[in-house]
Write an enzyme that holds these catalytic residues in place. Structure first.
Site, PDB file in Angstrom:
ATOM      1  N   LYS A  96      -7.984   0.790  -5.451  1.00  0.00           N
ATOM      2  CA  LYS A  96      -9.188   0.227  -4.840  1.00  0.00           C
ATOM      3  C   LYS A  96     -10.459   0.939  -5.260  1.00  0.00           C
ATOM      4  O   LYS A  96     -10.503   2.178  -5.291  1.00  0.00           O
ATOM      5  CB  LYS A  96      -9.084   0.330  -3.313  1.00  0.00           C
ATOM      6  CG  LYS A  96      -8.054  -0.592  -2.678  1.00  0.00           C
ATOM      7  CD  LYS A  96      -8.086  -0.436  -1.167  1.00  0.00           C
ATOM      8  CE  LYS A  96      -6.893  -1.077  -0.481  1.00  0.00           C
ATOM      9  NZ  LYS A  96      -6.961  -2.540  -0.460  1.00  0.00           N
ATOM     10  N   GLY A 151      -5.401  -2.816   8.600  1.00  0.00           N
ATOM     11  CA  GLY A 151      -5.153  -1.660   9.451  1.00  0.00           C
ATOM     12  C   GLY A 151      -5.022  -1.989  10.922  1.00  0.00           C
ATOM     13  O   GLY A 151      -5.047  -1.094  11.755  1.00  0.00           O
ATOM     14  N   GLY A 211      -3.157  -7.360   7.987  1.00  0.00           N
ATOM     15  CA  GLY A 211      -2.573  -7.556   9.307  1.00  0.00           C
ATOM     16  C   GLY A 211      -1.109  -7.942   9.304  1.00  0.00           C
ATOM     17  O   GLY A 211      -0.500  -8.063  10.364  1.00  0.00           O
ATOM     18  N   ASP A 256       0.840  -1.198   0.000  1.00  0.00           N
ATOM     19  CA  ASP A 256       0.000   0.000   0.000  1.00  0.00           C
ATOM     20  C   ASP A 256       0.872   1.243   0.000  1.00  0.00           C
ATOM     21  O   ASP A 256       1.790   1.351   0.823  1.00  0.00           O
ATOM     22  CB  ASP A 256      -0.868   0.053   1.272  1.00  0.00           C
ATOM     23  CG  ASP A 256      -2.108  -0.818   1.167  1.00  0.00           C
ATOM     24  OD1 ASP A 256      -2.264  -1.511   0.155  1.00  0.00           O
ATOM     25  OD2 ASP A 256      -2.926  -0.785   2.116  1.00  0.00           O
ATOM     26  N   ARG A 295      -6.577 -20.101   6.615  1.00  0.00           N
ATOM     27  CA  ARG A 295      -6.801 -21.484   7.062  1.00  0.00           C
ATOM     28  C   ARG A 295      -8.192 -21.974   6.664  1.00  0.00           C
ATOM     29  O   ARG A 295      -8.370 -23.110   6.233  1.00  0.00           O
ATOM     30  CB  ARG A 295      -6.652 -21.578   8.583  1.00  0.00           C
ATOM     31  CG  ARG A 295      -5.238 -21.704   9.062  1.00  0.00           C
ATOM     32  CD  ARG A 295      -5.225 -22.315  10.466  1.00  0.00           C
ATOM     33  NE  ARG A 295      -3.903 -22.314  11.055  1.00  0.00           N
ATOM     34  CZ  ARG A 295      -2.976 -23.239  10.807  1.00  0.00           C
ATOM     35  NH1 ARG A 295      -3.231 -24.227   9.970  1.00  0.00           N
ATOM     36  NH2 ARG A 295      -1.794 -23.175  11.384  1.00  0.00           N
ATOM     37  N   GLY A 305      -0.270  -3.605   3.944  1.00  0.00           N
ATOM     38  CA  GLY A 305      -0.873  -2.283   3.914  1.00  0.00           C
ATOM     39  C   GLY A 305      -0.172  -1.352   4.860  1.00  0.00           C
ATOM     40  O   GLY A 305       0.968  -0.934   4.632  1.00  0.00           O
ATOM     41  N   SER A 306      -0.807  -1.081   5.981  1.00  0.00           N
ATOM     42  CA  SER A 306      -0.288  -0.131   6.949  1.00  0.00           C
ATOM     43  C   SER A 306       1.042  -0.566   7.541  1.00  0.00           C
ATOM     44  O   SER A 306       1.823   0.267   8.011  1.00  0.00           O
ATOM     45  CB  SER A 306      -1.319   0.028   8.072  1.00  0.00           C
ATOM     46  OG  SER A 306      -2.632   0.010   7.532  1.00  0.00           O
TER      47      SER A 306
END
Lengths: 197, 303
Positions: B90, B162, B223, B33, B174, B244-245
Site C-alpha cells: 500500500k 478494520g 469488513g 493482508d 451495491r 484484511g484484519s
C-alpha cells in the site's frame, strides 16, 4: 451427434469468463466446470490463467484432481494457458513443494520464469499451424517450457524460450490469448476437439 | 472485456492489457493482508491468490491512531522472498514517491489505499506513470471511474477496513453495481449528463454502459470476517475479495484463511459454505460502523 463441441472451463479460480467468451466466439458451447459431475459432461476442457498454487490446492480440496487426471489420461482434449500450462506439466520447477499438477504433456515447466509483474509484457508470437500473421502474446508472470520430450511439438517460441506446445490432444501456452480478443488459438483448439469427436 | 490496441512489434511492459490482465488472473480468489513473512506463508498455504504486505492490519491502525504510512522496504522484501504468489503493498493516497519506492522493490500491485493516512487531499497519484499496476478503492461508480481514468487497473469496493463489519462493503458494492445497471438503461443522449453527474470521463461512462461492467476487475474489501461474508460479496457481484484484519485478528488464522478461500470459490453453494464455517474459533471482534465518528471512517478518504 451434433458437431458443436461442449468445452468446459475449469472454474476454481482465474480468468474463466474471458475463456468462456473466446470459446463461444470460436463456435463452441462453453460452460464453467467446478465439480466432477460437471467435468463428466464436457467433451474438452480449458484450464485458465490464474494462480497455479491456488488452483492446484482447490483441485485437491474439492476432489477434482483425480477426475481431471483420469480424463486427461483418457484422451480428453485440454488447453491450458499460463497457470493452465503449469497444471499440464509432467514436471514443474519453482513451484511449491506440495503443488500438484495433472500432467498430460511430457515437459518441464518453470513457474514465473519470465519474472514478476513488472517484467510482464506483450509481444507478437509466430504460432505454427495458425494462419493470418502472428498472434498477440500477453505474458503475465508467465512460465516457460524448459524442455520437452520426443512426443511434444513446439508451436511457438519467444526470445529462445518455448511458449506454446502440443502433445496429442493437449495444448498449452505461456501466454493469454483470452485477454486479446484474437480468438485464433481458441479456434485452433476447437478444431482439435472437433477432429476427435 | 474491452479490446485494447493490438500487440506492439517489440515487447512492451506495463501496458494497460498487461496491468489489467494481471488482475483478471486473481479473479475468484482471496487477497490477504499480512504483516510478516510467517503470515504470508500461512496465507499462501491456505490458497490465497496474493498477499498484501503492510506494517499493521487496519484494525491495529484504528487502535494505534497516528499517521499510517507505507511499510518498511525490508519487511516487504522479506515477504516477497517468503512466498511465490504475487505480493501487493500500500501507498498513501497521492503519495507517488511511496509508489515509486514500491515499484522499485518489485511488488506486483500497488494499492493506493485510504487505509493509510492520505498525503494529498486533492489529487491521487498518476498511475499511468508506473509499470506496476494499481488497485484503488471506491464507494461508488463515479469514484471508480475517476480512479480508472488516473490509471487504476483494478478496483475494490472500499467497505470500512478494520471493523470486521461487512455492512459498508455491501453498501459500496451495491452502489457500484446499481449505478452500472442504471447506465445500461440509458440511451446515448443521456450518457453525457450521466458522465457529468458521475464526475467521470464520458468515454469511460460509455464503455461501462456498453460492457455492463467496469473495464477492469472489481473486488470487494473492507469488513469481510467470515466465509459467509466472502460468499455474500461474491454473490453480490464482486469478482474476488480482499480480507484484511479478519484473518490474522481471529482465533485460528490458518483455518479461517482456508475456509474463506473455499467459500469464495463455491460462493453459490451453501453446503460448502456451511462446512467451511464449522469450528473456526473466535472471529475478530467487530465494530458497529454507525458508532464510528466521521473522522475515523476510512471510506471518506479519496476524492
Amino acid at each position: 451427434m451434433d458437431n458443436t463441441p461442449v468445452i468446459g472451463v475449469l472454474a476454481l479460480q482465474g480468468d474463466v469468463r474471458e475463456h468462456l467468451i473466446a470459446l463461444a466466439a470460436a463456435d463452441a458451447v462453453a460452460r464453467p466446470v467446478r465439480r466432477p459431475e460437471e467435468l463428466a459432461e464436457v467433451d474438452a476442457l480449458v484450464i485458465p490463467g490464474g494462480e497455479s498454487t491456488t488452483m492446484s490446492k482447490l483441485a485437491v480440496l474439492f476432489g477434482m484432481l483425480e477426475p481431471l487426471r483420469e480424463r486427461v489420461r483418457g484422451g480428453m482434449p485440454v488447453y491450458g494457458t499460463c497457470a493452465g500450462m503449469i497444471m499440464l506439466a509432467d514436471k514443474l520447477l519453482d513451484g511449491r513443494e506440495d503443488q500438484e499438477t495433472l500432467g498430460g504433456i511430457d515437459m518441464i515447466v518453470r513457474r514465473n520464469a519470465f519474472g514478476r509483474q513488472n517484467e510482464s509484457f506483450e509481444a507478437s508470437i509466430d504460432f505454427a499451424g495458425i494462419d493470418g500473421g502472428p498472434v498477440e502474446g500477453v505474458f503475465i508472470r508467465a512460465p516457460w517450457v524448459e524442455s520437452v520430450g520426443a512426443e511434444v511439438r513446439v508451436l511457438a517460441t519467444y526470445d529462445g524460450h518455448t511458449v506454446a506446445v502440443r502433445q496429442g490432444n493437449v495444448l498449452a501456452t505461456s501466454f493469454h490469448p483470452e485477454l486479446t480478443g484474437d480468438d485464433r488459438v481458441h479456434a485452433y483448439f476447437v478444431d482439435m476437439v472437433r477432429t476427435g469427436l | 472485456m474491452s479490446t485494447l490496441p493490438s500487440t506492439p512489434q517489440t515487447p512492451e511492459t506495463g501496458t494497460a492489457r498487461v496491468k489489467r490482465g494481471m488482475a483478471e488472473q486473481l479473479k475468484g480468489g482471496v487477497i490477504m493482508d499480512v504483516v510478516n513473512a510467517e503470515q504470508a506463508k500461512i496465507a499462501e498455504d491456505a490458497g490465497a491468490v496474493a498477499v498484501m504486505a503492510l506494517e499493521r492490519v487496519p484494525a491495529d491502525i484504528r487502535k494505534d491512531g497516528g499517521v499510517a504510512r507505507m511499510s518498511d522496504p525490508n519487511m516487504i522484501e522479506e515477504i516477497i522472498g517468503a512466498v511465490s504468489i504475487p505480493v501487493m503493498a500500500k501507498s498513501r493516497i497521492g503519495h507517488f514517491v511511496e509508489a515509486q519506492v514500491l515499484q522499485s522493490l518489485g511488488v506486483d500491485y500497488i494499492d493506493e489505499s485510504e487505509v493509510l493516512t492520505p498525503a494529498d487531499e486533492v489529487n491521487h497519484s498518476d498511475k499511468w506513470a508506473f509499470t506496476t499496476p494499481f488497485v484503488c478503492g471506491a464507494t461508488n461508480l463515479g469514484e471508480a471511474l475517476r480512479r480508472i481514468a488516473e490509471g487504476a487497473a483494478m478496483i475494490r469496493s472500499k467497505g470500512e477496513a478494520g471493523t470486521g463489519n461487512v455492512v459498508e462493503a455491501v453498501r459500496h458494492l451495491r452502489q457500484i453495481k446499481n449505478e452500472i445497471a442504471k447506465l445500461r438503461g440509458f440511451d446515448n443522449n443521456e450518457l453525457f449528463a450521466a458522465a457529468k453527474e458521475l464526475r467521470a470521463p464520458y468515454e469511460l461512462v460509455k464503455e461501462v454502459a456498453e460492457l455492463g461492467k467496469l473495464p477492469v476487475v472489481l473486488f470487494s474489501a473492507g469488513g469481510v470476517a467470515t466465509p459467509a461474508d466472502a460468499a455474500l460479496m461474491r454473490q453480490l457481484g464482486a469478482e474476488g475479495v480482499f480480507v484484511g484484519s479478519g484473518i490474522f485478528k481471529s482465533g485460528d488464522p490458518a483455518k479461517r484463511a482456508a475456509a474463506i478461500v473455499k467459500a469464495t470459490t463455491f460462493f453459490d453453494d451453501p453446503k460448502v459454505i456451511a462446512d467451511a464455517s464449522r469450528n473456526l474459533g473466535e472471529a475478530m471482534v467487530g465494530i458497529n460502523c454507525d458508532t464510528l465518528p466521521e473522522a475515523e471512517r476510512y471510506a471518506n478518504r479519496g476524492w
